[in-house]
Design a protein around this motif. Structure first.
Motif, mmCIF file in Angstrom:
data_model
loop_
_atom_site.group_PDB
_atom_site.id
_atom_site.type_symbol
_atom_site.label_atom_id
_atom_site.label_comp_id
_atom_site.label_asym_id
_atom_site.label_seq_id
_atom_site.Cartn_x
_atom_site.Cartn_y
_atom_site.Cartn_z
ATOM 1 N N GLY A 9 38.437 50.163 -28.349
ATOM 2 C CA GLY A 9 39.488 49.348 -28.814
ATOM 3 C C GLY A 9 39.367 47.811 -28.777
ATOM 4 N N VAL A 10 38.259 47.617 -29.445
ATOM 5 C CA VAL A 10 37.746 46.178 -29.275
ATOM 6 C C VAL A 10 38.618 45.238 -30.567
ATOM 7 C CG1 VAL A 10 35.791 44.778 -29.955
ATOM 8 C CG2 VAL A 10 35.393 46.399 -28.393
ATOM 9 N N VAL A 23 38.593 48.603 -32.785
ATOM 10 C CA VAL A 23 37.039 49.065 -33.071
ATOM 11 C C VAL A 23 36.828 50.091 -32.211
ATOM 12 C CG1 VAL A 23 34.529 48.546 -33.421
ATOM 13 C CG2 VAL A 23 36.460 47.257 -34.561
ATOM 14 N N ASP A 24 36.215 51.213 -32.250
ATOM 15 C CA ASP A 24 35.607 52.466 -31.510
ATOM 16 C C ASP A 24 34.328 52.687 -32.063
ATOM 17 O OD1 ASP A 24 37.897 52.320 -29.782
ATOM 18 O OD2 ASP A 24 39.113 53.622 -31.120
ATOM 19 N N VAL A 46 31.657 41.952 -35.017
ATOM 20 C CA VAL A 46 31.474 43.430 -34.286
ATOM 21 C C VAL A 46 30.181 43.218 -33.562
ATOM 22 C CG1 VAL A 46 31.352 45.579 -34.218
ATOM 23 C CG2 VAL A 46 33.170 44.486 -35.397
ATOM 24 N N ALA A 47 29.030 42.539 -34.268
ATOM 25 C CA ALA A 47 27.714 42.808 -33.963
ATOM 26 C C ALA A 47 27.544 41.753 -32.703
ATOM 27 C CB ALA A 47 26.657 42.532 -34.970
ATOM 28 N N GLN A 48 28.118 40.594 -33.045
ATOM 29 C CA GLN A 48 28.015 39.333 -32.032
ATOM 30 C C GLN A 48 28.727 40.039 -30.588
ATOM 31 O OE1 GLN A 48 29.883 36.010 -33.823
ATOM 32 N NE2 GLN A 48 28.114 35.411 -34.821
ATOM 33 N N GLY A 59 40.127 45.090 -25.502
ATOM 34 C CA GLY A 59 39.057 46.274 -25.437
ATOM 35 C C GLY A 59 38.056 46.103 -24.458
ATOM 36 N N ARG A 60 36.931 46.998 -24.472
ATOM 37 C CA ARG A 60 36.147 47.116 -23.492
ATOM 38 C C ARG A 60 34.787 47.238 -24.152
ATOM 39 N NH1 ARG A 60 33.778 51.043 -19.659
ATOM 40 N NH2 ARG A 60 34.495 52.670 -21.177
#
Length: 69
Positions: A9-10, A23-24, A46-48, A59-60
């Motif tokens: 859940g980012v 994002v999962d 997302v990569a960072q 998220g986590r």
């Protein structure tokens, strides 16, 4: 396969503008993963987040490995 990295859940925003949401991702040890998409869709963000360079707004992230490669 042992899990090495988990994103759940980012979300992240820059200056109040959401750039990635929901994002999962689960990456196994030894697995190679590619982030693919058009320019500006949030791949680098997302990569960072995955590498710990920036913290997600929500998220986590679980990094279950000793060091980045």
């Amino acid at each position: 396969m042992e899990t090495a990295l988990v994103l759940e859940g980012v979300e992240h925003a820059y200056l109040g503008r959401t750039v990635v949401s929901g994002v999962d991702m689960r990456i196994g040890a030894g697995e190679i993963t590619a982030l693919v998409g058009p320019s500006g869709c949030g791949k680098s963000t997302v990569a960072q987040i995955a590498s710990g360079l920036i913290e997600p707004s929500r998220g986590r992230v679980s990094r279950l490995y000793r060091r980045h490669g």
